[in-house]
Design a protein around this motif. Structure first.
Motif, PDB file in Angstrom:
ATOM      1  N   GLY A   1      13.228   2.281  -1.923  1.00 39.52           N
ATOM      2  CA  GLY A   1      13.929   1.739  -0.522  1.00 39.52           C
ATOM      3  C   GLY A   1      13.363   2.501   0.626  1.00 39.52           C
ATOM      4  O   GLY A   1      13.330   1.696   1.885  1.00 39.52           O
ATOM      5  N   ILE A   2      12.548   3.237   0.429  1.00 37.99           N
ATOM      6  CA  ILE A   2      11.752   4.135   1.882  1.00 37.99           C
ATOM      7  C   ILE A   2      10.262   3.276   2.270  1.00 37.99           C
ATOM      8  O   ILE A   2      10.388   2.884   2.605  1.00 37.99           O
ATOM      9  CB  ILE A   2      11.085   5.632   1.383  1.00 37.99           C
ATOM     10  CG1 ILE A   2      12.455   6.365   1.346  1.00 37.99           C
ATOM     11  CG2 ILE A   2       9.862   5.679   2.419  1.00 37.99           C
ATOM     12  CD1 ILE A   2      11.622   7.928   0.783  1.00 37.99           C
ATOM     13  N   ALA A   3       9.599   2.993   0.901  1.00 34.35           N
ATOM     14  CA  ALA A   3       8.837   1.402   1.528  1.00 34.35           C
ATOM     15  C   ALA A   3       9.246   0.155   1.687  1.00 34.35           C
ATOM     16  O   ALA A   3       8.589  -0.255   2.706  1.00 34.35           O
ATOM     17  CB  ALA A   3       7.795   1.322  -0.536  1.00 34.35           C
TER      18      ALA A   3
ATOM     19  N   GLY B   1      12.554 -10.916   2.123  1.00 33.22           N
ATOM     20  CA  GLY B   1      11.483 -10.961   2.299  1.00 33.22           C
ATOM     21  C   GLY B   1      11.082  -9.080   1.423  1.00 33.22           C
ATOM     22  O   GLY B   1      10.116  -8.842   1.536  1.00 33.22           O
ATOM     23  N   ALA B   2      11.662  -8.823   0.742  1.00 32.30           N
ATOM     24  CA  ALA B   2      11.627  -7.606  -0.090  1.00 32.30           C
ATOM     25  C   ALA B   2      10.696  -8.104  -1.311  1.00 32.30           C
ATOM     26  O   ALA B   2      10.748  -7.411  -2.744  1.00 32.30           O
ATOM     27  CB  ALA B   2      12.458  -7.187  -1.207  1.00 32.30           C
ATOM     28  N   ILE B   3       9.771  -9.501  -1.471  1.00 30.67           N
ATOM     29  CA  ILE B   3       8.644  -9.823  -2.881  1.00 30.67           C
ATOM     30  C   ILE B   3       8.553  -8.798  -3.378  1.00 30.67           C
ATOM     31  O   ILE B   3       7.988  -8.184  -4.298  1.00 30.67           O
ATOM     32  CB  ILE B   3       8.538 -11.053  -2.674  1.00 30.67           C
ATOM     33  CG1 ILE B   3       9.775 -12.351  -2.694  1.00 30.67           C
ATOM     34  CG2 ILE B   3       7.908 -11.635  -3.616  1.00 30.67           C
ATOM     35  CD1 ILE B   3       8.993 -13.186  -2.784  1.00 30.67           C
ATOM     36  N   LEU B   4       7.124  -8.473  -2.361  1.00 33.98           N
ATOM     37  CA  LEU B   4       6.172  -7.065  -2.656  1.00 33.98           C
ATOM     38  C   LEU B   4       6.672  -5.898  -3.573  1.00 33.98           C
ATOM     39  O   LEU B   4       6.298  -5.291  -4.632  1.00 33.98           O
ATOM     40  CB  LEU B   4       5.057  -7.753  -1.540  1.00 33.98           C
ATOM     41  CG  LEU B   4       4.307  -7.758  -1.339  1.00 33.98           C
ATOM     42  CD1 LEU B   4       4.025  -7.808  -0.049  1.00 33.98           C
ATOM     43  CD2 LEU B   4       3.508  -7.924  -2.690  1.00 33.98           C
TER      44      LEU B   4
ATOM     45  N   TRP C   1       0.898  -1.254   0.239  1.00 31.22           N
ATOM     46  CA  TRP C   1       0.422   0.484  -0.104  1.00 31.22           C
ATOM     47  C   TRP C   1       0.873   1.033  -0.372  1.00 31.22           C
ATOM     48  O   TRP C   1       0.949   1.906  -1.067  1.00 31.22           O
ATOM     49  CB  TRP C   1      -0.960  -0.363   1.772  1.00 31.22           C
ATOM     50  CG  TRP C   1      -1.715   1.429   1.395  1.00 31.22           C
ATOM     51  CD1 TRP C   1      -3.388   1.442   0.230  1.00 31.22           C
ATOM     52  CD2 TRP C   1      -1.882   2.065   2.104  1.00 31.22           C
ATOM     53  NE1 TRP C   1      -3.221   2.511   0.550  1.00 31.22           N
ATOM     54  CE2 TRP C   1      -2.852   3.333   1.383  1.00 31.22           C
ATOM     55  CE3 TRP C   1      -0.408   3.168   2.500  1.00 31.22           C
ATOM     56  CZ2 TRP C   1      -3.177   3.894   2.115  1.00 31.22           C
ATOM     57  CZ3 TRP C   1      -0.874   4.290   3.395  1.00 31.22           C
ATOM     58  CH2 TRP C   1      -1.956   4.843   3.086  1.00 31.22           C
ATOM     59  N   LEU C   2       1.803   1.402   0.466  1.00 27.86           N
ATOM     60  CA  LEU C   2       2.653   2.228   0.689  1.00 27.86           C
ATOM     61  C   LEU C   2       3.548   2.460  -0.095  1.00 27.86           C
ATOM     62  O   LEU C   2       3.970   4.202  -1.440  1.00 27.86           O
ATOM     63  CB  LEU C   2       3.758   2.239   2.123  1.00 27.86           C
ATOM     64  CG  LEU C   2       5.131   3.000   2.131  1.00 27.86           C
ATOM     65  CD1 LEU C   2       4.186   5.332   2.495  1.00 27.86           C
ATOM     66  CD2 LEU C   2       5.836   3.035   3.468  1.00 27.86           C
ATOM     67  N   ALA C   3       3.948   1.369  -1.656  1.00 29.53           N
ATOM     68  CA  ALA C   3       4.427   1.899  -2.674  1.00 29.53           C
ATOM     69  C   ALA C   3       3.696   2.256  -3.766  1.00 29.53           C
ATOM     70  O   ALA C   3       4.466   2.810  -3.803  1.00 29.53           O
ATOM     71  CB  ALA C   3       4.979   0.565  -2.877  1.00 29.53           C
ATOM     72  N   LEU C   4       2.956   1.486  -3.361  1.00 36.39           N
ATOM     73  CA  LEU C   4       1.494   2.516  -4.454  1.00 36.39           C
ATOM     74  C   LEU C   4       1.175   3.516  -4.075  1.00 36.39           C
ATOM     75  O   LEU C   4       1.249   4.857  -5.161  1.00 36.39           O
ATOM     76  CB  LEU C   4      -0.004   1.551  -3.698  1.00 36.39           C
ATOM     77  CG  LEU C   4       0.811   0.443  -5.203  1.00 36.39           C
ATOM     78  CD1 LEU C   4      -0.980  -0.781  -4.361  1.00 36.39           C
ATOM     79  CD2 LEU C   4       0.650  -0.087  -6.083  1.00 36.39           C
TER      80      LEU C   4
END
Length: 333
Positions: free
Chosen positions: A205-207, A273-276, A146-149
């Motif tokens: 990076g921030i996400a 855990g960076a798949i998303l 959600w944050l990434a989007l």
């Protein structure tokens, strides 16, 4: 310190052996015939027999494990079933991308999280304390996707400040040397490419670093509150030592042990855990590499990917253990 380091290195041996056993067993845990499962229902007996021979599945289990360990010791991670390329070479750019993203995310998380935690402890029960802890709580609870989007929508689509996808400008690619684009752009003397790589790193990076940042901030605040109530802190204040040196020189070093633990664990977690994040930002990292291998039933790649990420996780924790002894000399005794 040397004896402590040697002991920690020796303790890694059974851990690495256990990891190799677990990753080696992945292909043997597949129900039924692994070769038949990999090739699918339409596979011919000849194709199944050939794949079993290529994977060494026709040999005794202990012989297979011995050959697997021998390959690992020589840097041979096997061959991809899909691309027929050596996995060690194929994995290198994906691993470099994930390492670069993880380091950038942790730098962001440590700088923001540690300083927010310190100021919150210093100004306990102030508006800054309440605000930063609310932000930390939201950061821990907020879904990464959600944050990434939201980042893409605001900073890429609406404002146009930062790119939303990829690692580099496709029209002016970085000259590859190490596969770490920040380093490669500096080695080629291209400051514009370096800045372009930084801009591509900021949003993912921030996400990715938001959750570790929130956890580090909460842990730093808790640890600093305990330290700031200590007698030696009151003594330093009574001597007239400037508040900055009281907090950062005397207080922070003694509050770092639990913070280092969190940093080590979160670094390892980000690596695997960076798949998303990598999927949303089209980041060509290990998460997407392993995820695509799962979809393609490329079990040698899955084995090697899990083993490499787990090994890095263990090495990161080794570095944290060594930092314990540096920060607090009593640890090594």
């Amino acid at each position: 310190m040397l004896a402590y380091t040697i002991r920690r290195l020796l303790l890694l041996i059974p851990v690495l052996i256990g990891m190799s056993l677990i990753t080696f067993s992945i292909i043997h845990l597949i129900p039924g015939n692994p070769a038949h499962t990999i090739l699918g229902e339409q596979a011919t007996p000849a194709a199944i027999e050939e794949l079993e021979r290529n994977l060494g599945l026709d040999k005794p289990y202990i012989v297979q494990y011995g050959l697997y360990v021998k390959g690992l010791l020589t840097g041979d991670l096997g061959t991809s079933l899909r691309t027929k390329s050596p996995i060690s070479e194929e994995m290198r750019p994906f691993l470099a991308a994930t390492v670069e993203l993880t380091i950038f995310s942790m730098i962001f998380a440590i700088i923001v999280g540690v300083n927010a935690g310190i100021v919150s402890a210093w100004k306990q029960n102030s508006w800054f304390d309440y605000t930063s802890m609310i932000i930390a709580l939201v950061g821990v609870s907020m879904p990464i996707f959600w944050l990434a989007l939201v980042e893409q929508w605001i900073f890429a689509q609406e404002l146009g400040w930062l790119p939303a996808f990829g690692r580099e400008n496709a029209r002016d690619p970085v000259e590859i040397v190490t596969h770490l684009y920040l380093i490669d752009s500096l080695l080629s003397g291209r400051v514009d490419q370096f800045w372009g790589s930084i801009k591509h790193l900021i949003l993912p990076g921030i996400a990715l670093g938001t959750i570790p940042m929130a956890i580090i901030a909460r842990m730093t605040r808790s640890s600093m509150l305990e330290v700031l109530r200590s007698d030696y802190i009151r003594t330093a204040k009574a001597k007239g030592t400037h508040q900055f040196f009281v907090i950062y020189k005397h207080g922070l070093k003694n509050a770092l042990i639990p913070v280092l633990t969190v940093v080590g664990l979160q670094t390892g977690t980000l690596l695997g855990g960076a798949i998303l994040t990598e999927t949303i930002f089209s980041w060509p990292g290990m998460g997407r590499y392993i995820f695509e291998a799962i979809g393609n039933r490329d079990y040698p790649v899955i084995q090697s990917g899990i083993l490499v990420v787990a090994t890095i996780f263990v090495l990161v924790n080794l570095v944290v253990d060594l930092l314990y002894a540096y920060v607090d000399p009593r640890i090594k005794y």
